[in-house]
Design a protein around this motif. Structure first.
Motif, PDB file in Angstrom:
ATOM      1  N   GLU A  64       0.828  -1.213   0.000  1.00  0.00           N
ATOM      2  CA  GLU A  64       0.000   0.000   0.000  1.00  0.00           C
ATOM      3  C   GLU A  64       0.857   1.254   0.000  1.00  0.00           C
ATOM      4  OE1 GLU A  64      -2.564  -0.659   3.339  1.00  0.00           O
ATOM      5  OE2 GLU A  64      -3.979  -1.814   2.108  1.00  0.00           O
ATOM      6  N   GLU A  65       1.882   1.241   0.850  1.00  0.00           N
ATOM      7  CA  GLU A  65       2.726   2.436   0.999  1.00  0.00           C
ATOM      8  C   GLU A  65       3.403   2.833  -0.312  1.00  0.00           C
ATOM      9  OE1 GLU A  65       5.687   3.810   4.521  1.00  0.00           O
ATOM     10  OE2 GLU A  65       6.283   2.045   3.392  1.00  0.00           O
ATOM     11  N   HIS A  66       3.888   1.820  -1.056  1.00  0.00           N
ATOM     12  CA  HIS A  66       4.589   2.124  -2.305  1.00  0.00           C
ATOM     13  C   HIS A  66       3.662   2.072  -3.517  1.00  0.00           C
ATOM     14  CE1 HIS A  66       8.175   1.953   0.084  1.00  0.00           C
ATOM     15  NE2 HIS A  66       8.019   0.681   0.375  1.00  0.00           N
ATOM     16  N   GLY A  67       2.361   1.905  -3.277  1.00  0.00           N
ATOM     17  CA  GLY A  67       1.390   1.878  -4.385  1.00  0.00           C
ATOM     18  C   GLY A  67       1.721   0.819  -5.425  1.00  0.00           C
ATOM     19  N   LEU A  68       2.145  -0.376  -4.969  1.00  0.00           N
ATOM     20  CA  LEU A  68       2.571  -1.424  -5.903  1.00  0.00           C
ATOM     21  C   LEU A  68       1.372  -2.118  -6.539  1.00  0.00           C
ATOM     22  CD1 LEU A  68       5.317  -3.136  -3.683  1.00  0.00           C
ATOM     23  CD2 LEU A  68       5.676  -1.531  -5.567  1.00  0.00           C
ATOM     24  N   SER A  69       1.504  -2.484  -7.803  1.00  0.00           N
ATOM     25  CA  SER A  69       0.473  -3.292  -8.461  1.00  0.00           C
ATOM     26  C   SER A  69       0.551  -4.697  -7.855  1.00  0.00           C
ATOM     27  CB  SER A  69       0.737  -3.374  -9.967  1.00  0.00           C
ATOM     28  OG  SER A  69       1.939  -4.095 -10.186  1.00  0.00           O
ATOM     29  N   TRP A  70      -0.507  -5.491  -8.041  1.00  0.00           N
ATOM     30  CA  TRP A  70      -0.482  -6.874  -7.532  1.00  0.00           C
ATOM     31  C   TRP A  70       0.685  -7.633  -8.143  1.00  0.00           C
ATOM     32  CZ3 TRP A  70      -2.824  -8.084  -3.278  1.00  0.00           C
ATOM     33  CH2 TRP A  70      -3.980  -7.404  -2.901  1.00  0.00           C
ATOM     34  N   ASP A  71       0.917  -7.365  -9.424  1.00  0.00           N
ATOM     35  CA  ASP A  71       1.986  -8.041 -10.144  1.00  0.00           C
ATOM     36  C   ASP A  71       3.348  -7.720  -9.521  1.00  0.00           C
ATOM     37  OD1 ASP A  71       2.174  -9.820 -12.151  1.00  0.00           O
ATOM     38  OD2 ASP A  71       2.695  -8.330 -13.678  1.00  0.00           O
ATOM     39  N   ASP A  72       3.598  -6.430  -9.292  1.00  0.00           N
ATOM     40  CA  ASP A  72       4.894  -6.024  -8.736  1.00  0.00           C
ATOM     41  C   ASP A  72       5.062  -6.554  -7.314  1.00  0.00           C
ATOM     42  OD1 ASP A  72       5.540  -4.787 -11.033  1.00  0.00           O
ATOM     43  OD2 ASP A  72       5.024  -2.756 -10.355  1.00  0.00           O
ATOM     44  N   TRP A  73       3.982  -6.464  -6.555  1.00  0.00           N
ATOM     45  CA  TRP A  73       4.073  -6.932  -5.164  1.00  0.00           C
ATOM     46  C   TRP A  73       4.274  -8.454  -5.126  1.00  0.00           C
ATOM     47  CZ3 TRP A  73       0.360  -9.458  -1.710  1.00  0.00           C
ATOM     48  CH2 TRP A  73       0.784  -9.455  -0.378  1.00  0.00           C
ATOM     49  N   ALA A  74       3.542  -9.175  -5.998  1.00  0.00           N
ATOM     50  CA  ALA A  74       3.683 -10.639  -6.047  1.00  0.00           C
ATOM     51  C   ALA A  74       5.129 -11.013  -6.369  1.00  0.00           C
ATOM     52  CB  ALA A  74       2.726 -11.240  -7.072  1.00  0.00           C
ATOM     53  N   GLY A  75       5.791 -10.222  -7.207  1.00  0.00           N
ATOM     54  CA  GLY A  75       7.201 -10.468  -7.533  1.00  0.00           C
ATOM     55  C   GLY A  75       8.065 -10.397  -6.280  1.00  0.00           C
ATOM     56  N   ARG A  76       7.784  -9.413  -5.456  1.00  0.00           N
ATOM     57  CA  ARG A  76       8.544  -9.269  -4.203  1.00  0.00           C
ATOM     58  C   ARG A  76       8.249 -10.424  -3.240  1.00  0.00           C
ATOM     59  NH1 ARG A  76       8.762  -3.102  -2.118  1.00  0.00           N
ATOM     60  NH2 ARG A  76       9.545  -2.122  -3.999  1.00  0.00           N
ATOM     61  N   VAL A  77       6.968 -10.800  -3.162  1.00  0.00           N
ATOM     62  CA  VAL A  77       6.578 -11.896  -2.268  1.00  0.00           C
ATOM     63  C   VAL A  77       7.245 -13.194  -2.751  1.00  0.00           C
ATOM     64  CG1 VAL A  77       4.625 -13.291  -1.431  1.00  0.00           C
ATOM     65  CG2 VAL A  77       4.393 -10.803  -1.608  1.00  0.00           C
ATOM     66  N   ASP A  78       7.245 -13.390  -4.062  1.00  0.00           N
ATOM     67  CA  ASP A  78       7.847 -14.577  -4.663  1.00  0.00           C
ATOM     68  C   ASP A  78       9.334 -14.680  -4.289  1.00  0.00           C
ATOM     69  OD1 ASP A  78       7.157 -16.741  -6.186  1.00  0.00           O
ATOM     70  OD2 ASP A  78       7.743 -15.849  -8.087  1.00  0.00           O
ATOM     71  N   GLU A  79      10.030 -13.578  -4.436  1.00  0.00           N
ATOM     72  CA  GLU A  79      11.464 -13.559  -4.137  1.00  0.00           C
ATOM     73  C   GLU A  79      11.699 -13.914  -2.658  1.00  0.00           C
ATOM     74  OE1 GLU A  79      13.269  -9.649  -4.341  1.00  0.00           O
ATOM     75  OE2 GLU A  79      15.151 -10.529  -5.053  1.00  0.00           O
ATOM     76  N   TYR A  80      10.864 -13.369  -1.815  1.00  0.00           N
ATOM     77  CA  TYR A  80      10.976 -13.642  -0.377  1.00  0.00           C
ATOM     78  C   TYR A  80      10.670 -15.115  -0.068  1.00  0.00           C
ATOM     79  CZ  TYR A  80       9.598 -13.523   4.563  1.00  0.00           C
ATOM     80  OH  TYR A  80       9.465 -13.794   5.894  1.00  0.00           O
TER      81      TYR A  80
END
Ligand code: BGC
Length: 255
Positions: A173-189
């Motif tokens: 929410e804070e960085h206004g990420l799209s689901w796609d971009d956020w999912a990429g970060r979650v995936d990496e984690y």
């Protein structure tokens, strides 16, 4: 049957309900107050006492806390006021509410305990990892149903930063990420966690687990089965209640 009040302290809200620890069901509608700011021990203890009065509760209670809890004492407080560190929360809440027995545990550990008993981790053997993606990232690790407490995997470093600063729902929410971009970060984690722990399943909890269809299909390359938490918002409350039984034996309160 045992009836226990479960209280879940989070970065944005403090919620509670009486729980039937045999079935995992809430015995009354959940009540919620906004987390006071600053979220000091005194301010939160007053909210907990108000919740106890709302339910006219006099029996045992379990309380979650969004930080490391060892023998009722708070060791870390990443998303609440730092004055919590070193506070004997079991003593503080006991004095403020008069309730006994009273057990305190980490919020993600509580959610994990509830999911293992009643939700997505029921009857799953081997290694299970629950991660709550909320204000921060909480973790609960189980092997053959046994919890390793206070794992704090939200603070593992990814690209030189705390994982929760990149992949929590708050970060989305804070960085206004799209689901796609956020999912990429979650995936990496998650890939990083998988490389370290090889869990059979990874359970995703926290409020965002309700919207799992928006990001779980976007995850790639994991061997573990990734599933949303089944109890969603109630997992902390239910887990807090179960934890009281575990800490004080099963026969505490005939309901
Ligand atoms: C805390 C954990 C907590 C998680 C979710 C993290 O910042 O360090 O203890 O479980 O947030 O609330």
């Amino acid at each position: 049957m045992a009836h226990v009040l479960g209280v879940d302290i989070g970065g944005s809200g403090v919620k509670a309900a009486p729980v039937d620890t045999v079935t995992g069901e809430l015995l009354a509608e959940r009540q919620k107050f906004a987390t006071p700011q600053p979220a000091t021990p005194e301010a939160i203890a007053k909210i907990v006492a108000t919740l106890v009065r709302t339910f006219d509760w006099t029996g045992p209670a379990g309380v979650t806390f969004p930080g490391v809890v060892v023998d009722g004492v708070i060791w870390t407080a990443a998303n609440v006021d730092p004055s919590w560190i070193g506070v004997d929360a079991a003593k503080l809440f006991g004095a403020e509410t008069g309730l006994t027995p009273l057990t305190i545990l980490n919020d993600a550990d509580a959610a994990g305990v509830a999911e293992m008993r009643f939700g997505a981790g029921k009857d799953v053997t081997g290694t299970v990892l629950l991660l709550t993606l909320g204000t921060g990232i909480g973790s609960a690790l189980f092997t053959d149903g046994v919890l390793v407490r206070n794992t704090e995997f939200g603070h593992i470093q990814i690209r030189g930063k705390d994982a929760e600063k990149r992949a929590s729902d708050h970060a989305r929410e804070e960085h206004g990420l799209s689901w796609d971009d956020w999912a990429g970060r979650v995936d990496e984690y998650l890939e990083h966690m998988e490389a370290l722990l090889s869990p059979k399943i990874i359970i995703i909890g926290g409020g965002v687990s309700r919207k799992s269809d928006k990001f779980l299909p976007l995850l790639t390359g994991l061997r573990a089965k990734v599933v949303p938490a089944a109890l969603q918002n109630d997992a902390g409350i239910v887990g807090a209640a179960i934890a009281v039984e575990r800490a004080h034996g099963r026969a505490i309160v005939p309901g």
